[in-house]
Design a protein around this motif. Structure first.
Motif: not given
Length: 306
Positions: A217-236
């Protein structure tokens, strides 16, 4: 004492409701996140330097850090990481549990309720943890800069005090918009998707509530979170690493980044971000589940303060 009516079948005699389970300590999530982040700190350091500096490749960035600062350089800014986890992460896990209660998101809650609870928790934690986020990013990114542009903070508390003294209290809110936005995305995707995937795995009857289920479950969650958060993470990272008047403008940073790197700048550092977030996500949830087991074990043996 009145006798029970023997004409009523046992099957319809209401069973005594089991006692409500005592909530887990609010700080468990912060401790689990701190342990995980300490282990994966070198990867997080590399991700931030790729996003905020001119480094182009993950391996080259790691070699550059070791060449200029030695192996110990891979743990630059570790105190900032601890400050961030014990503010932001502690708050987000607590707020997520409270938001689920508020929304009535129980064990088999639909994905949208879990995502809504995660979004609420992210908004609160992103605001509360913003100073720690800035400190972490600056400490991690400092040695990637030319010597004349470095902040040269000694540790996380020195960074916090100097920011207030040199840049004013308002500096603690630098990049708060992108940070809160990223926190909303992170918690809606990471915490909510972990609960969702875990529940779905348990429904298949191929998994039990054990470490294999938690890992999957955590492996799947990590992949989803990385993709969703990338744009905001770079800007931050780019906004928080900037200094000088006008440098904290989100629109200004977006324009400069588009001009320099094109639209794919939003996913710059995705591989190291995934490489860092994936084990971090796995470690957070595996550690959290084991900490909960430890609390249950302690309570069964009379330790009432846990």
């Amino acid at each position: 004492m009145a006798a029970r009516d023997l004409s009523v079948p046992d099957s319809v005699v209401p069973a005594l409701a089991p006692p409500a389970k005592k909530p887990y300590p609010f700080w468990l999530g912060g401790v689990a996140a701190t342990i995980a982040a300490s282990i994966t700190h070198p990867l997080d350091l590399t991700k931030v330097r790729l996003q905020a500096s001119g480094d182009k490749r993950m391996i080259e960035s790691i070699k550059k850090t070791i060449r200029t600062a030695g192996v110990r350089g891979m743990f630059d800014g570790i105190s900032g990481t601890w400050m961030r986890q014990m503010s932001y992460s502690m708050c987000r896990f607590w707020a997520y549990d409270e938001s689920k209660k508020l929304l009535g998101a129980g064990k088999d809650a639909p994905a949208w309720k879990l995502a809504a609870a995660g979004s609420m928790a992210g908004g609160i934690a992103g605001f509360v943890g913003n100073p720690g986020e800035i400190v972490m990013v600056r400490l991690q990114g400092d040695f990637a800069k030319p010597p004349e542009k470095r902040f040269n903070y000694k540790h996380c508390f020195d960074a916090l005090f100097r920011m207030v003294r040199e840049e004013g209290v308002s500096s603690l809110a630098r990049g708060v918009g992108p940070n809160v936005f990223r926190a909303v995305l992170m918690n809606a995707s990471q915490l909510a998707s972990y609960d969702f995937f875990k529940a779905e795995l348990l429904k298949t009857h191929m998994f039990e509530d054990n470490i294999l289920c938690h890992f999957t479950a955590s492996f799947a969650a990590g992949t989803v979170a990385t993709t969703v958060c990338s744009p905001a993470d770079v800007l931050k990272s780019r906004i928080m690493n900037a200094s000088g008047p006008g440098s904290n403008s989100t629109i200004g940073v977006i324009r400069q980044s588009l001009k320099a790197d094109g639209p794919m700048f939003m996913f710059k550092g995705w591989v190291p971000a995934w490489t860092r977030l994936q084990p971090t996500t796995i470690l957070i949830f595996l550690t959290l589940e084991q900490l909960k087991n430890g609390v249950d074990f302690s309570r069964r043996h009379g330790v009432t303060w846990l």
